[in-house]
Design a protein around this motif. Structure first.
Motif, PDB file in Angstrom:
ATOM      1  N   GLY A   1       0.783  -1.216   0.000  1.00 35.39           N
ATOM      2  CA  GLY A   1       0.000   0.000   0.000  1.00 35.39           C
ATOM      3  C   GLY A   1       0.817   1.270   0.000  1.00 35.39           C
ATOM      4  N   ASP A   2       2.123   1.178   0.242  1.00 34.69           N
ATOM      5  CA  ASP A   2       2.961   2.361   0.316  1.00 34.69           C
ATOM      6  C   ASP A   2       3.493   2.785  -1.047  1.00 34.69           C
ATOM      7  OD1 ASP A   2       2.593   2.449   2.998  1.00 34.69           O
ATOM      8  OD2 ASP A   2       4.545   1.613   3.543  1.00 34.69           O
ATOM      9  N   ASP A   3       3.546   1.877  -1.975  1.00 33.03           N
ATOM     10  CA  ASP A   3       4.257   2.118  -3.219  1.00 33.03           C
ATOM     11  C   ASP A   3       3.399   1.676  -4.403  1.00 33.03           C
ATOM     12  OD1 ASP A   3       5.991   2.337  -5.309  1.00 33.03           O
ATOM     13  OD2 ASP A   3       7.349   0.756  -4.648  1.00 33.03           O
ATOM     14  N   PRO A   4       2.922   2.612  -5.221  1.00 30.33           N
ATOM     15  CA  PRO A   4       2.075   2.211  -6.348  1.00 30.33           C
ATOM     16  C   PRO A   4       2.799   1.313  -7.342  1.00 30.33           C
ATOM     17  CG  PRO A   4       2.691   4.526  -6.511  1.00 30.33           C
ATOM     18  CD  PRO A   4       3.100   4.073  -5.140  1.00 30.33           C
ATOM     19  N   LEU A   5       4.112   1.469  -7.486  1.00 27.61           N
ATOM     20  CA  LEU A   5       4.859   0.594  -8.395  1.00 27.61           C
ATOM     21  C   LEU A   5       4.753  -0.856  -7.937  1.00 27.61           C
ATOM     22  CD1 LEU A   5       8.122   2.679  -8.980  1.00 27.61           C
ATOM     23  CD2 LEU A   5       6.172   2.455 -10.516  1.00 27.61           C
ATOM     24  N   LEU A   6       5.023  -1.093  -6.670  1.00 25.30           N
ATOM     25  CA  LEU A   6       4.969  -2.454  -6.142  1.00 25.30           C
ATOM     26  C   LEU A   6       3.536  -2.984  -6.091  1.00 25.30           C
ATOM     27  CD1 LEU A   6       6.656  -4.750  -5.032  1.00 25.30           C
ATOM     28  CD2 LEU A   6       6.481  -3.725  -2.758  1.00 25.30           C
ATOM     29  N   ASP A   7       2.582  -2.113  -5.799  1.00 23.08           N
ATOM     30  CA  ASP A   7       1.186  -2.539  -5.768  1.00 23.08           C
ATOM     31  C   ASP A   7       0.738  -3.057  -7.133  1.00 23.08           C
ATOM     32  OD1 ASP A   7       1.041  -1.887  -3.116  1.00 23.08           O
ATOM     33  OD2 ASP A   7       0.027   0.035  -3.428  1.00 23.08           O
ATOM     34  N   ARG A   8       1.158  -2.386  -8.199  1.00 18.95           N
ATOM     35  CA  ARG A   8       0.786  -2.848  -9.543  1.00 18.95           C
ATOM     36  C   ARG A   8       1.420  -4.200  -9.857  1.00 18.95           C
ATOM     37  NH1 ARG A   8       2.539   2.532 -11.061  1.00 18.95           N
ATOM     38  NH2 ARG A   8       0.789   3.969 -10.759  1.00 18.95           N
ATOM     39  N   VAL A   9       2.652  -4.389  -9.417  1.00 11.28           N
ATOM     40  CA  VAL A   9       3.304  -5.685  -9.627  1.00 11.28           C
ATOM     41  C   VAL A   9       2.517  -6.784  -8.924  1.00 11.28           C
ATOM     42  CG1 VAL A   9       5.378  -7.046  -9.126  1.00 11.28           C
ATOM     43  CG2 VAL A   9       5.595  -4.723 -10.020  1.00 11.28           C
ATOM     44  N   ARG A  10       2.055  -6.504  -7.714  1.00  6.69           N
ATOM     45  CA  ARG A  10       1.272  -7.498  -6.973  1.00  6.69           C
ATOM     46  C   ARG A  10      -0.020  -7.851  -7.715  1.00  6.69           C
ATOM     47  NH1 ARG A  10       3.071  -4.566  -1.968  1.00  6.69           N
ATOM     48  NH2 ARG A  10       4.444  -6.007  -0.862  1.00  6.69           N
ATOM     49  N   VAL A  11      -0.668  -6.847  -8.288  1.00  8.45           N
ATOM     50  CA  VAL A  11      -1.904  -7.114  -9.038  1.00  8.45           C
ATOM     51  C   VAL A  11      -1.612  -8.024 -10.233  1.00  8.45           C
ATOM     52  CG1 VAL A  11      -3.668  -6.054 -10.490  1.00  8.45           C
ATOM     53  CG2 VAL A  11      -3.048  -4.990  -8.316  1.00  8.45           C
ATOM     54  N   LEU A  12      -0.564  -7.717 -10.965  1.00  8.75           N
ATOM     55  CA  LEU A  12      -0.263  -8.471 -12.188  1.00  8.75           C
ATOM     56  C   LEU A  12       0.257  -9.876 -11.914  1.00  8.75           C
ATOM     57  CD1 LEU A  12       1.374  -5.635 -14.324  1.00  8.75           C
ATOM     58  CD2 LEU A  12      -0.900  -6.631 -14.621  1.00  8.75           C
ATOM     59  N   THR A  13       0.760 -10.121 -10.710  1.00 11.44           N
ATOM     60  CA  THR A  13       1.281 -11.447 -10.380  1.00 11.44           C
ATOM     61  C   THR A  13       0.318 -12.260  -9.532  1.00 11.44           C
ATOM     62  OG1 THR A  13       2.467 -10.509  -8.466  1.00 11.44           O
ATOM     63  CG2 THR A  13       3.681 -10.701 -10.530  1.00 11.44           C
ATOM     64  N   ALA A  14      -0.900 -11.772  -9.364  1.00  9.36           N
ATOM     65  CA  ALA A  14      -1.886 -12.478  -8.542  1.00  9.36           C
ATOM     66  C   ALA A  14      -2.246 -13.828  -9.162  1.00  9.36           C
ATOM     67  CB  ALA A  14      -3.145 -11.626  -8.392  1.00  9.36           C
ATOM     68  N   PRO A  15      -2.623 -14.807  -8.338  1.00 10.21           N
ATOM     69  CA  PRO A  15      -2.994 -16.128  -8.873  1.00 10.21           C
ATOM     70  C   PRO A  15      -4.109 -16.071  -9.903  1.00 10.21           C
ATOM     71  CG  PRO A  15      -2.722 -16.223  -6.488  1.00 10.21           C
ATOM     72  CD  PRO A  15      -2.656 -14.768  -6.859  1.00 10.21           C
ATOM     73  N   GLU A  16      -5.010 -15.109  -9.764  1.00 14.60           N
ATOM     74  CA  GLU A  16      -6.130 -15.018 -10.711  1.00 14.60           C
ATOM     75  C   GLU A  16      -5.655 -14.782 -12.139  1.00 14.60           C
ATOM     76  OE1 GLU A  16      -7.456 -14.150  -6.656  1.00 14.60           O
ATOM     77  OE2 GLU A  16      -5.847 -13.351  -7.904  1.00 14.60           O
ATOM     78  N   LEU A  17      -4.491 -14.162 -12.320  1.00 12.99           N
ATOM     79  CA  LEU A  17      -3.972 -13.894 -13.657  1.00 12.99           C
ATOM     80  C   LEU A  17      -3.082 -15.027 -14.157  1.00 12.99           C
ATOM     81  CD1 LEU A  17      -5.122 -11.106 -12.905  1.00 12.99           C
ATOM     82  CD2 LEU A  17      -3.194 -10.073 -14.112  1.00 12.99           C
ATOM     83  N   ALA A  18      -2.697 -15.934 -13.265  1.00 14.47           N
ATOM     84  CA  ALA A  18      -2.043 -17.196 -13.620  1.00 14.47           C
ATOM     85  C   ALA A  18      -0.871 -17.030 -14.580  1.00 14.47           C
ATOM     86  CB  ALA A  18      -3.066 -18.175 -14.199  1.00 14.47           C
ATOM     87  N   GLY A  19      -0.062 -16.014 -14.362  1.00 16.37           N
ATOM     88  CA  GLY A  19       1.140 -15.861 -15.172  1.00 16.37           C
ATOM     89  C   GLY A  19       0.947 -15.149 -16.493  1.00 16.37           C
TER      90      GLY A  19
END
Length: 271
Positions: A23-41
């Motif tokens: 939640g502190d860093d929008p760069l890292l937050d976006r990475v977390r969204v794109l690497t979520a299990p729902e997106l499966a790689g």
């Protein structure tokens, strides 16, 4: 000129240390969204890949960009050949996502393309030697959720760049299966090819090997070596090379004699 501003901002975003707190860093937050299990790689042409596309389009809209294509944010293209695990890609569709920030002044009709590929390898196939867990997938945090995250951040801050060239932000599909998205893009450009002055490609920039950021392609335009040197500043060393032939989406632009800069963090054991 705005191309110089892009390089300076890229250097600042990549070379400045960031917090790892959620939640502190929008760069890292976006990475977390794109690497979520729902997106499966984010495999090319998969449901997870399409979800990534819609996510990037929403981020571009939030950044205040204009759509780049007459039909909206997305540019469909048919996939061909085989995927990472040998699956047949024929019949599948992927997309490029593109948004535009219109410039102003005498250079407004000139363009700089800033790109990063959004796809990765998808699910692990045990037959290829992967981990034999049915739900396992390749997250692709560095390759290339990192590049997409910076691409979106550049789109967001570009509203403050002032007078200069127009900027075309593109998240390419199908990079991992043969640069298919960028190849389609240059064959179906939303702007005249001779109006593009440069292309900057962000690929695997979330981890610096030996604290070095590799910037290649400085020999493809006379001004690049000086601009990269001015933009480097304090932080990890910048290793430059003149050629623009490293294996990523910028290569397609280089073959069309469009000057390119390729930003890459270097190889590492997991890669």
């Amino acid at each position: 000129m705005r191309s110089r501003v892009v390089v300076v901002v890229l250097a600042f975003l990549i070379l400045t240390p960031v917090s790892a707190a959620a939640g502190d860093d929008p760069l890292l937050d976006r990475v977390r969204v794109l690497t979520a299990p729902e997106l499966a790689g984010r495999g090319s042409g998969t449901p997870g890949g399409h979800a990534a596309v819609e996510t990037v389009a929403a981020w571009f809209a939030e950044a205040g960009l204009n759509t780049a294509f007459p039909e909206g944010w997305l540019q469909d293209f048919p996939l061909r050949g085989e995927g990472f695990s040998g699956e047949d890609l024929v019949g599948r569709i992927s997309q490029n996502v593109a948004g535009m920030r219109h410039g102003s002044g005498p250079l407004a009709g000139r363009f700089v393309v800033v790109g990063a590929h959004h796809d990765h390898l998808g699910r692990v196939d045990p037959a290829t030697g992967g981990v034999p867990v049915p739900a396992a997938y390749y997250p692709g945090a560095n390759d290339n959720a990192s590049g997409v995250s910076i691409l979106v951040e550049l789109a967001r801050v570009s509203k403050d760049f002032g007078e200069g060239r127009s900027l075309l932000f593109v998240a390419f599909g199908g990079e991992e299966v043969g640069l298919q998205g960028s190849s389609h893009f240059v064959d179906h450009l939303p702007v005249p090819a001779d109006s593009i002055d440069a292309m900057i490609n962000l690929d695997t920039v979330g981890q610096m090997n030996d604290d070095r950021l590799h910037v290649s392609g400085v020999g493809t335009a006379e001004a690049f070596a000086r601009l990269v040197d001015e933009a480097s500043g304090p932080g990890p060393a910048v290793a430059v090379s003149r050629g623009g032939w490293s294996g990523s989406d910028h290569m397609v632009f280089n073959t069309r004699e469009i000057p390119v800069l390729f930003l890459f963090g270097g190889a590492y054991p997991q890669y």
